[in-house]
Design an enzyme around this catalytic site. Structure first.
Site, PDB file in Angstrom:
ATOM      1  N   GLN A 129       0.706  16.298  -1.804  1.00  0.00           N
ATOM      2  CA  GLN A 129       0.792  15.774  -3.163  1.00  0.00           C
ATOM      3  C   GLN A 129       1.306  16.846  -4.122  1.00  0.00           C
ATOM      4  O   GLN A 129       1.350  18.019  -3.790  1.00  0.00           O
ATOM      5  CB  GLN A 129      -0.576  15.241  -3.602  1.00  0.00           C
ATOM      6  CG  GLN A 129      -0.981  13.986  -2.850  1.00  0.00           C
ATOM      7  CD  GLN A 129      -2.349  13.449  -3.240  1.00  0.00           C
ATOM      8  OE1 GLN A 129      -3.042  14.023  -4.067  1.00  0.00           O
ATOM      9  NE2 GLN A 129      -2.748  12.330  -2.626  1.00  0.00           N
ATOM     10  N   GLY A 162       6.375  15.478  -5.510  1.00  0.00           N
ATOM     11  CA  GLY A 162       7.342  14.445  -5.862  1.00  0.00           C
ATOM     12  C   GLY A 162       7.546  13.384  -4.806  1.00  0.00           C
ATOM     13  O   GLY A 162       8.377  12.477  -4.983  1.00  0.00           O
ATOM     14  N   TYR A 163       6.780  13.444  -3.699  1.00  0.00           N
ATOM     15  CA  TYR A 163       6.981  12.473  -2.622  1.00  0.00           C
ATOM     16  C   TYR A 163       6.544  11.067  -3.038  1.00  0.00           C
ATOM     17  O   TYR A 163       7.156  10.072  -2.629  1.00  0.00           O
ATOM     18  CB  TYR A 163       6.221  12.902  -1.375  1.00  0.00           C
ATOM     19  CG  TYR A 163       6.821  14.100  -0.677  1.00  0.00           C
ATOM     20  CD1 TYR A 163       8.182  14.163  -0.418  1.00  0.00           C
ATOM     21  CD2 TYR A 163       6.028  15.166  -0.262  1.00  0.00           C
ATOM     22  CE1 TYR A 163       8.746  15.261   0.221  1.00  0.00           C
ATOM     23  CE2 TYR A 163       6.576  16.272   0.380  1.00  0.00           C
ATOM     24  CZ  TYR A 163       7.933  16.310   0.612  1.00  0.00           C
ATOM     25  OH  TYR A 163       8.484  17.392   1.241  1.00  0.00           O
ATOM     26  N   GLY A 164       5.484  10.964  -3.823  1.00  0.00           N
ATOM     27  CA  GLY A 164       5.012   9.654  -4.261  1.00  0.00           C
ATOM     28  C   GLY A 164       6.058   8.933  -5.088  1.00  0.00           C
ATOM     29  O   GLY A 164       6.331   7.736  -4.887  1.00  0.00           O
ATOM     30  N   GLU A 166       2.147  -4.674  -5.197  1.00  0.00           N
ATOM     31  CA  GLU A 166       0.944  -5.506  -5.166  1.00  0.00           C
ATOM     32  C   GLU A 166       0.005  -5.076  -6.283  1.00  0.00           C
ATOM     33  O   GLU A 166      -0.051  -3.903  -6.653  1.00  0.00           O
ATOM     34  CB  GLU A 166       0.233  -5.326  -3.808  1.00  0.00           C
ATOM     35  CG  GLU A 166      -0.293  -6.603  -3.224  1.00  0.00           C
ATOM     36  CD  GLU A 166      -0.892  -6.372  -1.846  1.00  0.00           C
ATOM     37  OE1 GLU A 166      -1.977  -5.780  -1.783  1.00  0.00           O
ATOM     38  OE2 GLU A 166      -0.262  -6.760  -0.857  1.00  0.00           O
ATOM     39  N   CYS A 181       0.860  -1.182   0.000  1.00  0.00           N
ATOM     40  CA  CYS A 181       0.000   0.000   0.000  1.00  0.00           C
ATOM     41  C   CYS A 181       0.893   1.228   0.000  1.00  0.00           C
ATOM     42  O   CYS A 181       1.970   1.231   0.612  1.00  0.00           O
ATOM     43  CB  CYS A 181      -0.886  -0.029   1.246  1.00  0.00           C
ATOM     44  SG  CYS A 181      -2.032   1.352   1.348  1.00  0.00           S
ATOM     45  N   ILE A 182       0.469   2.287  -0.693  1.00  0.00           N
ATOM     46  CA  ILE A 182       1.270   3.508  -0.754  1.00  0.00           C
ATOM     47  C   ILE A 182       0.339   4.716  -0.771  1.00  0.00           C
ATOM     48  O   ILE A 182      -0.728   4.671  -1.382  1.00  0.00           O
ATOM     49  CB  ILE A 182       2.200   3.507  -1.995  1.00  0.00           C
ATOM     50  CG1 ILE A 182       3.137   4.724  -1.965  1.00  0.00           C
ATOM     51  CG2 ILE A 182       1.413   3.431  -3.284  1.00  0.00           C
ATOM     52  CD1 ILE A 182       4.250   4.634  -2.995  1.00  0.00           C
ATOM     53  N   LEU A 183       0.733   5.751  -0.049  1.00  0.00           N
ATOM     54  CA  LEU A 183      -0.102   6.946   0.043  1.00  0.00           C
ATOM     55  C   LEU A 183       0.766   8.169   0.294  1.00  0.00           C
ATOM     56  O   LEU A 183       1.671   8.138   1.125  1.00  0.00           O
ATOM     57  CB  LEU A 183      -1.113   6.813   1.197  1.00  0.00           C
ATOM     58  CG  LEU A 183      -1.899   8.089   1.542  1.00  0.00           C
ATOM     59  CD1 LEU A 183      -2.948   8.381   0.473  1.00  0.00           C
ATOM     60  CD2 LEU A 183      -2.557   7.976   2.912  1.00  0.00           C
ATOM     61  N   THR A 184       0.489   9.236  -0.439  1.00  0.00           N
ATOM     62  CA  THR A 184       0.977  10.568  -0.096  1.00  0.00           C
ATOM     63  C   THR A 184      -0.227  11.371   0.368  1.00  0.00           C
ATOM     64  O   THR A 184      -1.254  11.396  -0.316  1.00  0.00           O
ATOM     65  CB  THR A 184       1.621  11.268  -1.308  1.00  0.00           C
ATOM     66  OG1 THR A 184       2.682  10.452  -1.811  1.00  0.00           O
ATOM     67  CG2 THR A 184       2.182  12.621  -0.908  1.00  0.00           C
TER      68      THR A 184
END
Length: 299
Positions: free
Chosen positions: A270, A273-275, A296, A262-265
């Site tokens: 947002q 460029g953090y994502g 995943e 799982c990934i979230l900024t």
């Protein structure tokens, strides 16, 4: 009246002005645009109800009554709403679904299951305040029901504990000893750091992190067993401490060699460029571990 196709009848409630409000989903649009609208914004006479072959026409009022009867049946099967739980309370409160006690313990954020789809269709949190940012959630997240009826849920930006008021948050800050995420700092460059957090050793933090993530992720369902996961939280440093900007998680042992579960900024961070940095970091981590992996699917 705007000509946009929408479906409603998922839930209704009494608004602050005493009018009935209906929960609206706009067809072919993302669920983050769902909203509550007053009944005077709807032209019920022009509603087209779904019909099967050889079925008789059903009036909009009858359809709504059928939906309400269905909700009452669900209540008797273990699901309840804030309206039924506070029937003696005159304060208007949203009708929100509650996750049944003891959900399957199969991961922190695992793929959505049809069993819970009906429960998670309604956005239940109006807004959250975390540090200097106030954010409007996009999707459902199973916060305690008594908090979901409040206009704002206050979240400590360091330990991620949720509180019901600004005063509670101020009192909490006098006791909270954290100024950065728990766990080990494994990366630092300029004002950016990444902390590795074990879901078993820091269970409360990991569960609170998953609750926040679910507010902005639609295709994941939150479960409460965070033990099999590692969480990598990216922070931004200033004089007050290290503030979370985003994170990704991964399984400690993945049978399919996934390097991201799982990934979230956070929305307030947002377009910075953090994502992309989080994704690159996940691949570098796999490289250091000597593993081949991919995110995943669906991510």
């Amino acid at each position: 009246s705007s000509g946009i196709n929408a479906e409603y009848g998922v839930a209704k409630r009494s608004g602050e002005n005493g009018k009935q409000e209906f929960y609206i989903h706009y067809i072919d649009y993302n669920k983050r645009l769902d909203e509550w609208v007053d009944d005077d914004q709807l032209d019920i006479n022009k509603i087209k109800l779904p019909q099967t072959k050889n079925s008789r026409p059903v009036s909009p009022t009858a359809m709504l009554n059928k939906v309400n009867r269905k909700r009452k049946i669900e209540d008797t099967n273990g699901y309840s709403s804030s309206h039924s739980a506070n029937s003696d309370n005159d304060d208007p409160s949203p009708i929100v679904p509650i996750i049944p006690a003891g959900p399957p313990s199969t991961g922190s954020l695992s793929q959505n299951q049809n069993t819970y789809d009906g429960l998670t269709r309604i956005k239940n949190v109006q807004s959250i305040e975390m540090g200097r940012a106030r954010m409007t959630p996009w999707y459902f997240s199973p916060y305690p029901q008594e908090l979901c009826s409040l206009p704002v849920i206050y979240i400590c930006e360091f330990c991620l504990k949720y509180l019901k008021s600004k005063n509670c948050l101020k009192r909490h800050k006098t006791k909270c000893k954290l100024f950065h995420p728990p766990g080990n700092e494994i990366y630092r460059k300029n004002n950016i750091s990444v902390f590795e957090i074990d879901g078993r050793k820091n269970k409360n933090y990991a569960q609170n992190l998953c609750l926040i993530a679910k507010l902005f992720l639609d295709h994941k369902t939150l479960y409460y067993d965070t033990d099999p996961f590692l969480f990598y939280v990216m922070t931004e440093y200033d004089q007050q401490g290290l503030h979370m900007v985003g994170y990704f998680s991964k399984e400690k042992e993945s049978s399919e060699d996934y390097n991201v579960a799982c990934i979230l900024t956070l929305p307030c961070h947002q377009k910075k460029g953090y994502g992309r940095l989080l994704i690159e970091f996940s691949y570098l981590l796999s490289q250091v571990e000597g593993k081949l992996g991919s995110p995943e699917k669906p991510l």
